[in-house]
Design an enzyme around this catalytic site. Structure first.
Site, PDB file in Angstrom:
ATOM      1  N   GLY A 100       0.814  -1.211   0.000  1.00 40.21           N
ATOM      2  CA  GLY A 100       0.000   0.000   0.000  1.00 40.21           C
ATOM      3  C   GLY A 100       0.844   1.256   0.000  1.00 40.21           C
ATOM      4  N   GLY A 101       1.969   1.212  -0.714  1.00 43.72           N
ATOM      5  CA  GLY A 101       2.894   2.339  -0.712  1.00 43.72           C
ATOM      6  C   GLY A 101       2.707   3.312  -1.850  1.00 43.72           C
ATOM      7  N   THR A 102       1.536   3.296  -2.509  1.00 44.62           N
ATOM      8  CA  THR A 102       1.331   4.156  -3.671  1.00 44.62           C
ATOM      9  C   THR A 102       0.578   5.442  -3.360  1.00 44.62           C
ATOM     10  OG1 THR A 102      -0.671   2.925  -4.257  1.00 44.62           O
ATOM     11  CG2 THR A 102       1.387   2.211  -5.282  1.00 44.62           C
ATOM     12  N   GLY A 128      -1.065   8.132   0.193  1.00 51.13           N
ATOM     13  CA  GLY A 128      -1.277   8.359   1.620  1.00 51.13           C
ATOM     14  C   GLY A 128      -0.070   8.092   2.491  1.00 51.13           C
ATOM     15  N   ILE A 129      -0.331   7.505   3.655  1.00 54.51           N
ATOM     16  CA  ILE A 129       0.759   7.303   4.609  1.00 54.51           C
ATOM     17  C   ILE A 129       1.745   6.237   4.126  1.00 54.51           C
ATOM     18  CG2 ILE A 129      -0.604   8.079   6.580  1.00 54.51           C
ATOM     19  CD1 ILE A 129      -1.029   5.212   7.384  1.00 54.51           C
ATOM     20  N   GLY A 130       1.310   5.334   3.251  1.00 55.47           N
ATOM     21  CA  GLY A 130       2.232   4.347   2.707  1.00 55.47           C
ATOM     22  C   GLY A 130       3.293   5.004   1.846  1.00 55.47           C
ATOM     23  N   ASP A 157      -1.700  -8.070  -5.612  1.00 61.61           N
ATOM     24  CA  ASP A 157      -3.089  -7.821  -5.228  1.00 61.61           C
ATOM     25  C   ASP A 157      -3.303  -8.605  -3.938  1.00 61.61           C
ATOM     26  OD1 ASP A 157      -5.786  -7.675  -4.817  1.00 61.61           O
ATOM     27  OD2 ASP A 157      -6.372  -8.388  -6.798  1.00 61.61           O
ATOM     28  N   ASN A 193       0.907  -2.086   5.347  1.00 58.42           N
ATOM     29  CA  ASN A 193       0.194  -0.821   5.367  1.00 58.42           C
ATOM     30  C   ASN A 193      -1.097  -0.842   4.547  1.00 58.42           C
ATOM     31  OD1 ASN A 193       0.165   2.350   5.599  1.00 58.42           O
ATOM     32  ND2 ASN A 193       0.035   1.903   3.412  1.00 58.42           N
ATOM     33  N   TYR A 222     -23.292  -7.938   6.440  1.00 59.70           N
ATOM     34  CA  TYR A 222     -22.192  -7.026   6.128  1.00 59.70           C
ATOM     35  C   TYR A 222     -22.515  -5.574   6.424  1.00 59.70           C
ATOM     36  CZ  TYR A 222     -18.416  -4.708   3.671  1.00 59.70           C
ATOM     37  OH  TYR A 222     -17.329  -3.925   3.369  1.00 59.70           O
TER      38      TYR A 222
END
Length: 326
Positions: free
Chosen positions: A44-46, A48-50, A96, A123, A194
């Site tokens: 998730g480094g693409t 925001g905080i990532g 993914d 993340n 859900y």
């Protein structure tokens, strides 16, 4: 009330940092004692905080491997990092996290690079208002936010390099919204009754339980690898935007003034990843760069072991099925 006032005022805790501290500030003095050749893998480094975590760690001389579903976005992050830090090494791999097959392929791709793995930052996270399922028919929020691998590689690296490995699960204070009667493994997987916010909270509770159970196992194995969970704060990111409709625009405007910046949101992750003060600290939960208390349910060892056993069995079953279908 005291904790809220401390947060709003940005008062520093025992670590010397608080809610107003940024990722750059908490790592400013780390470069001088960090071992050379550290490798951090960030999911998730693409954005925001990532992305901010990747930028700051790269600035401190850490080799960065970004696991991303969208490689075009990942390339932009890499370009921005290398503009600021020309010598930074940033490697991009496709993954993914909602697909076991993709995770398995990603692990193989990473191992083929023959790199050490010193820091693993889990993340990646999603919030979905609508019920969605992964390729393996697992409710998407839980599948993406919880299932991770590569533990053996970290243990091997720590033995070879004599450098402590650090694993960080990015969780959320929202985990405390989950009550015992609302946390059922089978219901989580099939999305029964859900609710998007509840599913997100359950996955974040699982992040902490996972961290505590892996920390216990690592200690039993006498492995020089720690695992902790962090709450980044309520940050102005894409996940917050996904909650549109839960509160009115006017209320969101007021609440947004209390949100952290992206750099402040990445601070706790970067602090736990690099600070000498977190050396040997494992199985803990951090907020605002300080050790904090999580919910009673998140602290239950039996619940953590049960979740791990169920998940471990599920992973092996799905990977076996994936291998047979190749």
């Amino acid at each position: 009330m005291k904790a809220t006032l401390r947060y709003l005022a940005g008062i520093a805790g025992p670590s010397g940092f608080g809610s107003n501290s940024t990722a750059e500030q908490v790592t400013q003095n780390c470069s001088s004692f960090l071992p050379s050749g550290l490798t951090a893998l960030i999911t998730g480094g693409t954005s925001g905080i990532g992305a901010e975590t990747a930028r700051v760690l790269a600035k401190r001389g850490v080799r960065i491997v970004i696991g991303a579903r969208d490689l075009k976005k990942a390339m932009k992050v890499r370009d921005n990092i290398q503009k600021e830090s020309p010598n930074a090494e940033v490697i991009l791999l496709e993954i993914d996290l909602s697909s076991f097959c993709s995770v398995q392929r990603f692990c193989s791709d990473f191992l083929a690079l023959d790199l050490p793995l010193n820091i693993l930052i889990n993340n990646a996270g999603v919030f979905s208002q609508d019920l969605e399922f992964s390729a393996e028919k697992i409710e998407m929020t839980f599948a993406t936010n919880y299932l991770e691998m590569l533990l053996d590689k970290m243990i091997e690296t720590s033995k070879k390099t004599d450098i402590q490995g650090r694993i960080i699960n990015v969780s959320s204070v929202i985990h405390s919204w989950v009550k015992r009667h609302g946390f059922c493994f089978k219901d989580i997987l099939n999305g029964k009754n859900y609710n998007g916010t509840r599913a997100y909270a359950q996955s974040k509770l699982a992040n902490i339980l996972h961290a505590k159970e892996i920390a216990r196992q690592l200690k039993a194995r006498k492995a020089r690898v720690t695992m902790n969970a962090v709450h980044p704060g309520i940050v102005k990111t894409g996940i917050i935007k996904s909650h549109k409709g839960l509160i009115t625009d006017s209320l969101f405007f007021i609440a947004s003034k209390l949100l952290k910046s992206t750099s402040q949101g990445a601070a706790t992750t970067c602090y736990v990843a690099l600070s000498p003060k977190t050396e040997g600290v494992s199985g803990k939960y951090f907020t605002d760069c300080n050790e904090s208390k999580c919910s009673r349910l998140a602290n239950e060892e039996s619940e953590a072991q049960k979740l791990w056993n169920n998940t471990h069995a599920l992973i092996h079953k799905r990977l076996h099925q994936a291998t047979n279908n190749m």
